[in-house]
Write an enzyme that holds these catalytic residues in place. Structure first.
Site, PDB file in Angstrom:
ATOM      1  N   GLN A 125      48.486  -2.287  94.071  1.00 34.32           N
ATOM      2  CA  GLN A 125      48.027  -3.349  93.180  1.00 34.32           C
ATOM      3  C   GLN A 125      48.900  -3.452  91.946  1.00 34.32           C
ATOM      4  OE1 GLN A 125      45.742  -5.921  93.543  1.00 34.32           O
ATOM      5  NE2 GLN A 125      46.145  -5.094  95.559  1.00 34.32           N
ATOM      6  N   HIS A 175       9.271 -44.077  89.619  1.00 33.15           N
ATOM      7  CA  HIS A 175       9.300 -43.050  90.670  1.00 33.15           C
ATOM      8  C   HIS A 175       7.951 -43.037  91.411  1.00 33.15           C
ATOM      9  CE1 HIS A 175      12.939 -41.613  88.750  1.00 33.15           C
ATOM     10  NE2 HIS A 175      13.060 -40.620  89.645  1.00 33.15           N
ATOM     11  N   GLU A 226      37.997  -6.893  91.548  1.00 33.83           N
ATOM     12  CA  GLU A 226      38.474  -7.803  92.598  1.00 33.83           C
ATOM     13  C   GLU A 226      38.505  -7.054  93.930  1.00 33.83           C
ATOM     14  OE1 GLU A 226      42.496 -10.421  93.638  1.00 33.83           O
ATOM     15  OE2 GLU A 226      42.614  -8.732  92.244  1.00 33.83           O
ATOM     16  N   HIS A 227      39.164  -5.910  93.936  1.00 35.77           N
ATOM     17  CA  HIS A 227      39.223  -5.041  95.118  1.00 35.77           C
ATOM     18  C   HIS A 227      38.554  -3.714  94.784  1.00 35.77           C
ATOM     19  CE1 HIS A 227      43.005  -7.509  95.226  1.00 35.77           C
ATOM     20  NE2 HIS A 227      42.569  -7.747  96.451  1.00 35.77           N
ATOM     21  N   HIS A 282      51.957  -5.827  91.821  1.00 37.13           N
ATOM     22  CA  HIS A 282      51.807  -7.283  91.796  1.00 37.13           C
ATOM     23  C   HIS A 282      52.430  -7.890  90.546  1.00 37.13           C
ATOM     24  CE1 HIS A 282      49.639  -8.904  95.187  1.00 37.13           C
ATOM     25  NE2 HIS A 282      48.836  -7.865  95.194  1.00 37.13           N
ATOM     26  N   ASN A 335      50.943 -18.038  88.175  1.00 36.66           N
ATOM     27  CA  ASN A 335      51.140 -17.379  86.877  1.00 36.66           C
ATOM     28  C   ASN A 335      50.213 -17.986  85.829  1.00 36.66           C
ATOM     29  OD1 ASN A 335      52.284 -19.815  86.042  1.00 36.66           O
ATOM     30  ND2 ASN A 335      54.393 -19.093  86.268  1.00 36.66           N
ATOM     31  N   SER A 355      45.901  -9.424  89.281  1.00 34.53           N
ATOM     32  CA  SER A 355      45.268  -8.659  90.353  1.00 34.53           C
ATOM     33  C   SER A 355      44.786  -7.300  89.839  1.00 34.53           C
ATOM     34  CB  SER A 355      46.266  -8.453  91.490  1.00 34.53           C
ATOM     35  OG  SER A 355      45.620  -7.975  92.634  1.00 34.53           O
ATOM     36  N   ASP A 378      44.707  -7.733 102.347  1.00 34.35           N
ATOM     37  CA  ASP A 378      45.725  -8.650 101.837  1.00 34.35           C
ATOM     38  C   ASP A 378      46.437  -9.391 102.957  1.00 34.35           C
ATOM     39  OD1 ASP A 378      45.427  -8.451  99.138  1.00 34.35           O
ATOM     40  OD2 ASP A 378      47.167  -7.169  98.791  1.00 34.35           O
ATOM     41  N   TYR A 389      48.257 -23.984  96.460  1.00 35.05           N
ATOM     42  CA  TYR A 389      49.418 -23.574  95.665  1.00 35.05           C
ATOM     43  C   TYR A 389      49.849 -22.191  96.130  1.00 35.05           C
ATOM     44  CZ  TYR A 389      52.761 -22.690  92.071  1.00 35.05           C
ATOM     45  OH  TYR A 389      53.948 -22.415  91.431  1.00 35.05           O
TER      46      TYR A 389
END
Length: 426
Positions: free
Chosen positions: A255, A415, A322-323, A258, A209, A233, A356, A124
């Site tokens: 950032q 078994h 995240e970063h 975003h 989104n 982000s 990025d 996506y």
């Protein structure tokens, strides 16, 4: 932008909170769209495309003619940049290829793993205010290297019913199999269930989104795998008194632009750097085309002053960004202590935007604290590992009694018998 000096560790949980929306509140709306696409296929996809994207599409799939036309619309400089990024992303992900070794765990008992590509994957790609053609590269390139047989891409069309030319160019050079002009919930539904035009896939990747995020969560319950939980982000910058305030401000804003729910945090042991950073942020903000969006993100961004590096490291691992950008003289030492982060950018000349776009690492990363338990997208994200074992007569003699004893201990006599009957045949 909030400034907090020397908070008590008891307050840290409050400071690491993100502005993320609880998408469960959207599940009712989203499930309705998912159900309609599931039962009505292309008809529902087109209906919701007209309702949400305000465009009527007769043919959902992008034609070869449209792809070739798009290529002529991408300027030579951007094409060259995309090709350089593609080369670096390929190099980094090629190096992640798995080599399964055969291991003899007991004499006569051999075990090994084989890496097998997920046959069909869906990507996506958002295409609204920021058409993310870089995400096409980040997802399609490792999918191709892994050996995925079918790569399906969905992206929302513009008011003319077209996809951004750079998205189509990136998809072409990354060898995407099928491109559909479908966005939002209906795109996730189409890839999860399959329609007359869009094939069903086995795993869905990519950001989106809050509605796309909710749709991915719902279809992952029983229909299809997804890459990871996603949220807005975020970036954390660690800086000392020697860091460049202009660099920090630029990383902060990269950032924040975003989206209004993005978050930027500066963590430092230096009070003296706070004011220069605030000033630099304000000056750079005035020059940004996405100033209004960025300002909203700054409302829940903050600068936090801590007493020493030990606190900085503890706070960072608790936040799990995240970063993570480390602009300190001892960035090697600090980076070595980080256990929770999506991707780490070390040194003054390593901006987050390098990851990025073009350094080679993947930019699809865990947000909202999920870096405590998730990796970012990598080659393994597109692969399943199948285990194999082979046991000889000698092997079953050596290991058989162990298996029998354990099976008996769990009261699973069938078994145990599967081994006993073999041992008695020797």
């Amino acid at each position: 932008m909030e400034i907090i000096k020397y908070p008590n560790p008891d307050e840290w949980n409050k400071l690491i909170k993100r502005p993320a929306l609880d998408v469960s509140s959207l599940f009712g709306t989203v499930q309705k769209v998912l159900d309609e696409v599931h039962t009505q296929g292309d008809e529902a996809v087109k209906k919701y495309g007209e309702q949400f994207d305000k465009v009527k599409i007769s043919d959902l799939l992008v034609s070869e003619t449209e792809i070739n036309e798009a290529e002529t619309l991408v300027n030579a400089e951007l094409k060259e940049a995309i090709l350089i990024a593609k080369n670096n992303i390929e190099k980094f992900h090629e190096a992640q290829k798995f080599n399964g070794n055969r291991i003899e765990t007991t004499t006569g008992v051999t075990c090994w793993q084989k890496a097998v590509a997920i046959e069909k994957v869906g990507l996506y790609i958002p295409g609204g205010s920021a058409p993310l053609f870089s995400t096409v590269l980040m997802l399609a390139i490792p999918a191709k290297i892994a050996g995925c047989k079918e790569i399906v891409l969905c992206s929302p069309p513009n008011k003319e019913g077209k996809l951004h030319p750079a998205i189509l160019y990136a998809a072409k050079i990354a060898d995407v199999s099928i491109i559909a002009k479908v966005g939002g919930i209906q795109a996730i539904a189409a890839m999860a269930y399959g329609t007359e035009s869009v094939p069903k896939v086995y795993k869905i990747f990519g950001p989106g989104n809050q509605y796309v995020t909710a749709a991915k969560q719902l279809v992952s319950l029983k229909e299809v795998a997804i890459d990871m939980p996603a949220g807005p982000s975020e970036v954390e910058v660690i800086a000392d008194k020697n860091a460049n305030p202009e660099f920090i401000a630029a990383d902060f804003l990269s950032q924040a632009e975003h989206g209004p729910d993005s978050q930027a945090i500066l963590v430092t042991t230096s009070e003296e750097i706070v004011e220069p950073v605030v000033k630099a942020v304000q000056e750079q903000l005035e020059k940004l085309p996405r100033k209004e969006i960025t300002e909203k993100a700054l409302l829940h961004s903050r600068i936090i002053v801590l007493k020493d590096d030990a606190e900085v490291i503890r706070f960072t691992n608790q936040y799990a960004p995240e970063h993570l950008i480390i602009q300190t003289n001892n960035y090697d030492f600090i980076a070595d202590q980080i256990t929770n982060a999506g991707s780490v950018f070390m040194g003054a000349y390593t901006p987050e935007s390098a990851g990025d776009y073009a350094s080679g690492t993947n930019h699809t990363l865990p947000t909202n604290g999920y870096a405590r338990s998730y990796s970012g997208v990598n080659l393994d994200s597109f692969i399943k590992k199948i285990t194999f074992q082979e046991i000889t007569k000698e092997g079953i003699r050596n290991l058989g009694n162990t298996i029998e004893v354990m099976a008996a201990g769990e009261q699973l006599d069938a078994h145990r018998n599967a081994v006993t009957i073999r041992l008695s045949s020797l």
